[in-house]
Design an enzyme around this catalytic site. Sequence first.
Site, PDB file in Angstrom:
ATOM      1  CE  LYS A 112      -4.237  -1.979   1.719  1.00  0.00           C
ATOM      2  NZ  LYS A 112      -5.336  -2.014   2.645  1.00  0.00           N
ATOM      3  CE  LYS A 195      -6.345  -8.089  -1.121  1.00  0.00           C
ATOM      4  NZ  LYS A 195      -6.608  -7.794   0.263  1.00  0.00           N
ATOM      5  CE  LYS A 198     -11.055  -0.648   1.035  1.00  0.00           C
ATOM      6  NZ  LYS A 198     -10.788  -1.803   1.893  1.00  0.00           N
TER       7      LYS A 198
HETATM    8  N1  AQP Z   1     -10.296 -11.307  -2.031  1.00  0.00           N
HETATM    9  C1  AQP Z   1     -10.499 -11.695  -0.781  1.00  0.00           C
HETATM   10  N2  AQP Z   1     -10.669 -13.008  -0.493  1.00  0.00           N
HETATM   11  C2  AQP Z   1     -10.890 -13.418   0.785  1.00  0.00           C
HETATM   12  N3  AQP Z   1     -10.968 -12.573   1.827  1.00  0.00           N
HETATM   13  C3  AQP Z   1     -10.807 -11.257   1.598  1.00  0.00           C
HETATM   14  N4  AQP Z   1     -10.832 -10.158   2.408  1.00  0.00           N
HETATM   15  C4  AQP Z   1     -10.632  -9.058   1.657  1.00  0.00           C
HETATM   16  N5  AQP Z   1     -10.458  -9.395   0.371  1.00  0.00           N
HETATM   17  C5  AQP Z   1     -10.568 -10.744   0.296  1.00  0.00           C
HETATM   18  C6  AQP Z   1     -11.092 -10.213   3.844  1.00  0.00           C
HETATM   19  O1  AQP Z   1     -12.126  -9.313   4.154  1.00  0.00           O
HETATM   20  C7  AQP Z   1     -11.988  -8.901   5.525  1.00  0.00           C
HETATM   21  C8  AQP Z   1     -12.221  -7.421   5.643  1.00  0.00           C
HETATM   22  O2  AQP Z   1     -11.159  -6.769   5.039  1.00  0.00           O
HETATM   23  P1  AQP Z   1     -10.820  -5.256   5.223  1.00  0.00           P
HETATM   24  O3  AQP Z   1     -11.880  -4.514   5.871  1.00  0.00           O
HETATM   25  O4  AQP Z   1      -9.439  -5.141   5.764  1.00  0.00           O
HETATM   26  O5  AQP Z   1     -10.836  -4.885   3.755  1.00  0.00           O
HETATM   27  P2  AQP Z   1      -9.598  -4.906   2.908  1.00  0.00           P
HETATM   28  O6  AQP Z   1      -8.674  -6.048   3.175  1.00  0.00           O
HETATM   29  O7  AQP Z   1      -9.060  -3.542   3.062  1.00  0.00           O
HETATM   30  O8  AQP Z   1     -10.345  -5.149   1.574  1.00  0.00           O
HETATM   31  P3  AQP Z   1      -9.598  -5.046   0.272  1.00  0.00           P
HETATM   32  O9  AQP Z   1     -10.573  -4.985  -0.796  1.00  0.00           O
HETATM   33  O10 AQP Z   1      -8.563  -6.109   0.225  1.00  0.00           O
HETATM   34  O11 AQP Z   1      -8.972  -3.624   0.459  1.00  0.00           O
HETATM   35  P4  AQP Z   1      -7.624  -3.114  -0.109  1.00  0.00           P
HETATM   36  O12 AQP Z   1      -7.798  -3.122  -1.582  1.00  0.00           O
HETATM   37  O13 AQP Z   1      -7.550  -1.737   0.467  1.00  0.00           O
HETATM   38  O14 AQP Z   1      -6.576  -4.044   0.383  1.00  0.00           O
HETATM   39  C9  AQP Z   1     -10.582  -9.343   5.951  1.00  0.00           C
HETATM   40  O15 AQP Z   1     -10.699 -10.448   6.808  1.00  0.00           O
HETATM   41  C10 AQP Z   1      -9.906  -9.736   4.665  1.00  0.00           C
HETATM   42  O16 AQP Z   1      -8.981 -10.778   4.860  1.00  0.00           O
END
Ligand code: AQP
Length: 332
Positions: A112, A195, A198
């Site tokens: 990030k 993966k 977002k």
């Molecule tokens: N692709 C995925 N497959 C399985 N689990 C996933 N999680 C996120 N993406 C996947 C799980 O969702 C939970 C909440 O995550 P968060 O609130 O930390 O959201 P995040 O990880 O910020 O979501 P993103 O989309 O992955 O955001 P960015 O793009 O900012 O990194 C967690 O338990 C996570 O493991």
Amino acid sequence: RPRVLSGIQPTAGSFHLGNYLGAVRQWVALQETHDAFYMVVDLHAITVPQDPKELRANTRLAAAQLLAAGLDPDRCTLFVQSHVPEHAQLAWVMNCLTGFGEAGRMTQFKDKSAKQGADRATVGLFTYPVLQVADILLYQANEVPVGEDQRQHIELTRDLAERFNGRFGEAFTVPSAYILKETAKIFDLQDPSIKMSKSASTPKGLINLLDEPKATAKKVKSAVTDTDTVIRFDPVDKPGVSNLLSIYSVLTGAGVAELEEKYAGKGYGALKTDLAEVMVEFVTPFRERTQQYLDDPETLDSILAKGAEKARAVAAETLARTYDMVGFLPAK
Ligand code: AQP
């Protein structure tokens, strides 16, 4: 009852399919067997810039989606992280036990911060995993249901719990990651080597649960597969098809082998059309239920207030003991 804790960020508005299948779905199941604490992690959200009005709205929206997904405030404790000040208070102690290099090795931070550039990435983003450590340890959680991308942060939590316990005495339960193999990582529909996320996914590769069901069906139907036509679960050679099979399997309860058999000789079109229908059947009531909770913000806020009260009772006890063990003079 063993205890579980997990959190989700209120950043993007809608949850995506990876959030739901990787984490939230397990949260719903675990509230039946565990003493469950689940939170909307707004402190984590501000590690990247947020518009205050949107953050507030998205925090309610995240809570509404968790309830729509099946969390029951009578069966679990659902709260907003900033309502429990002990998270930030314990995080400071944990920051002071974490090596600078140790924090720098967290791959999510590296990814990030590289994307944002060194000058724009904040110290908050750097120390985000340590706040997560505090989140988990405050509740003496035995297990933490998350997606595979969080495994390294749970390892850090274990290391820091052991470090604190070794240095100051037994204060914390050492937690384990609770990661289901089938849904550990849901992949982007357009690029199944990354993966679903977002920030990294293109709009066509990302299924947001609150999108128009028609748009969701379209995305499923245009998912990238491969030039072959055989429907077989093979994540190495057929990552796109395998991702669709995993999603289909967990949403319907049908085994992957069963699906392979069902679609033998039928081609990708049939699989995608049916999965699109399954998705629409799932997201349509989910959207409706989310809207019902949003239409009644007073009830929503009172659920969160009760959740915060229950959470604080546990968090305050752990924090008081921890502060005492560290050697802070009690305030008289
Ligand atoms: N692709 C995925 N497959 C399985 N689990 C996933 N999680 C996120 N993406 C996947 C799980 O969702 C939970 C909440 O995550 P968060 O609130 O930390 O959201 P995040 O990880 O910020 O979501 P993103 O989309 O992955 O955001 P960015 O793009 O900012 O990194 C967690 O338990 C996570 O493991």
